[in-house]
Design an enzyme around this catalytic site. Structure first.
Site, mmCIF file in Angstrom:
data_model
loop_
_atom_site.group_PDB
_atom_site.id
_atom_site.type_symbol
_atom_site.label_atom_id
_atom_site.label_comp_id
_atom_site.label_asym_id
_atom_site.label_seq_id
_atom_site.Cartn_x
_atom_site.Cartn_y
_atom_site.Cartn_z
ATOM 1 N N ASN A 63 0.828 -1.211 0.000
ATOM 2 C CA ASN A 63 0.000 0.000 0.000
ATOM 3 C C ASN A 63 0.863 1.263 0.000
ATOM 4 O O ASN A 63 0.645 2.186 0.782
ATOM 5 C CB ASN A 63 -0.922 -0.006 1.227
ATOM 6 C CG ASN A 63 -2.266 0.644 0.936
ATOM 7 O OD1 ASN A 63 -2.559 1.018 -0.195
ATOM 8 N ND2 ASN A 63 -3.089 0.774 1.959
ATOM 9 N N HIS A 123 -8.516 3.461 8.347
ATOM 10 C CA HIS A 123 -9.062 2.177 7.920
ATOM 11 C C HIS A 123 -10.429 1.906 8.543
ATOM 12 O O HIS A 123 -11.272 1.245 7.929
ATOM 13 C CB HIS A 123 -8.107 1.039 8.283
ATOM 14 C CG HIS A 123 -6.991 0.863 7.303
ATOM 15 N ND1 HIS A 123 -5.800 1.546 7.402
ATOM 16 C CD2 HIS A 123 -6.880 0.084 6.196
ATOM 17 C CE1 HIS A 123 -5.005 1.183 6.399
ATOM 18 N NE2 HIS A 123 -5.637 0.311 5.656
#
Length: 492
Positions: A331, A367
């Site tokens: 990521n 998240h």
């Protein structure tokens, strides 16, 4: 695959197909309008009425970017966009929101707050230049004026329409990758997309995406995560089976993520988005690190790559030996955003642990609010500290066969750590996490704590041995000095 996943894949494939059309639109203004319209259509198809969250948060963030003074605009926009995530996820908690809408909102948060950070950084450079110009008595040895580009000036005159276009561009609207406003602007102003190997790069990535998807479907069928929530799993399966089950479930998760991210990269490559000449030294998320504007004059003569929009370096993640290296390759575009806008701008740079903790906490918050996100992400630095300690003890100076054996051991432990922590991310709720970890007697945390204790002890012993060795060497040197002096006196 769930129905939402099917719709998601269809939308990604449609976006890939649209890239071939969008890349050929000669009028840049028309291409921009088409790209934004496609992005909004995708958002509405995936999210339905929940897409209103995206429009409301964008409106609030845009007001912060444009109306707040640049000296504070980045902070206000950050608070507004990340603060809206609280409301968004409370809404999700009570009414339920499609998972892909959550991803759209997450990326929108990074984009809008990211453009505010870019605007503030450019404003500071402009201020520094003006201050230097005012100093008529400037020493000839003083550093030259701060380098200012047209991009810095342009950021100060941003319009709401430009922020809208950037935020809802169909390229990256679903699952990223995150890219800077500069990258978006270059797509419409630079000719690189015309000469980049878009079709070839897309076909190569599509091959990988099909492979990852096949792995996901196969492993998810054989080792579904839902099975780890059943009574049969806890009552009838052995301790070893339960412990090792984290490996296939996290492998399934990785294959799913790899599939989505690779398809997202295909959307970029097919449109020629994020293509830069090799000479500009582009890197993930940031784009070119060297001057590149002059390269447009002979754009057809250069070779190109799409490094800017590569979000996860799959082979490096899988093959690297350590947990720390794996994190660096995972990521990476989002990690770039966190590094530039949180880690580097953290108020206190004296304490690295504080900066790292704040960055990881921001990542966990971004998240989601479920306990699993914090168990997983906030647990990573503790394992990295353990790994670094043992790297210095046994791996750093190892060579030959010993080094290869140690590397393999580190690789096995790396994937156990990723899988063990990742299981918390997947199980999500505290009750499910606690039930699973209790069924394996919290062996991960207990073994890591024991290894940290042993590592600290061995490190202290190693340092004590080095101190004794240094003292012995000093005494020997002093003794040699005395002997030399005695011999000299005798000679005289």
């Amino acid at each position: 695959m769930s129905f939402d996943d099917v719709i998601y894949v269809i939308c990604l494939l449609a976006c890939i197909g649209a890239g071939s059309y969008a890349r050929k639109i000669s009028d840049e203004g028309q291409r921009k309008l088409v790209s934004t319209a496609l992005g909004i259509i995708v958002v509405v198809i995936v999210s339905g009425l929940h897409s209103l969250h995206c429009f409301v948060s964008l409106a609030l963030g845009t007001c912060a970017v444009l109306l707040v003074h640049p000296s504070k605009g980045h902070l206000v926009t950050f608070v507004v966009m990340f603060g809206y995530l609280v409301f968004f996820r409370m809404f999700d908690f009570y009414l339920g929101i499609p998972g892909h809408t959550n991803m759209i909102q997450m990326l929108l948060t990074l984009k809008v707050s990211g453009i505010a950070f870019e605007k503030t950084a450019a404003w500071k450079r402009l201020q520094a230049r003006d201050e230097q110009k005012k100093n008529d008595q400037r020493d000839v040895n003083q550093e030259s004026l701060v380098e200012i580009t047209d991009y810095d000036e342009e950021l100060q005159t941003l319009s709401a329409a430009e922020i809208l276009h950037y935020s809802f561009n169909y390229i990256g609207v679903l699952t990223g990758p995150y890219y800077r406003y500069r990258t978006y602007r270059d797509y419409f102003e630079m000719p690189f997309k015309t000469y980049a190997p878009s079709v070839e790069a897309t076909l190569e990535k599509l091959k990988h995406a099909v492979f990852y998807c096949a792995l996901y479907l196969a492993t998810n069928y054989i080792w579904p995560l839902d099975y780890a929530l059943t009574d049969e799993f806890f009552n009838d399966r052995s301790f070893v089976y339960r412990l090792l089950y984290v490996w296939p479930t996290f492998f399934t998760f990785r294959a799913r993520i790899y599939t989505g991210l690779t398809l997202s990269e295909c959307v970029c490559t097919m449109a020629g988005f994020g293509a830069y000449p090799d000479e500009s030294d582009p890197t993930n998320g940031e784009g070119p690190r060297k001057r590149y504007q002059h390269l447009k004059r002979d754009a057809e003569k250069h070779t190109y790559n799409f490094s800017t929009i590569v979000n996860t370096r799959v082979l490096e993640v899988e093959r690297c030996w350590t947990f720390r290296e794996g994190m660096k390759h995972w990521n990476v575009c989002v990690q770039y955003w966190l590094a530039v806008n949180v880690y580097k701008l953290f108020p206190s740079k004296k304490y690295r642990v504080g900066r790292t903790g704040a960055t990881l906490l921001c990542s966990a918050y971004w998240h989601g609010f479920r306990p699993g996100h914090y168990f997983c992400i906030m647990g990573a630095p503790f394992y990295v500290a353990l790994e670094d300690m043992w790297d210095k003890l046994v791996r750093k100076n190892a060579i030959g066969t010993n080094r290869r054996i140690i590397d393999v051991i580190f690789w096995i432990f790396k994937w156990f750590a990723f899988s063990y922590l990742g299981e918390a991310f997947l199980l999500s709720s505290f009750g499910k996490i606690w039930r699973y970890y209790s069924s394996v007697y919290h062996i991960g945390y207990i073994s890591w704590a024991a290894m940290i204790a042993l590592g600290l002890y061995l490190t202290s012993q190693k340092k004590a041995a080095e101190r004794r060795k240094n003292r012995a060497a000093e005494k020997a040197a002093a003794g040699d000095g005395i002997s030399a002096a005695v011999e000299k006196e005798k000679a005289q």
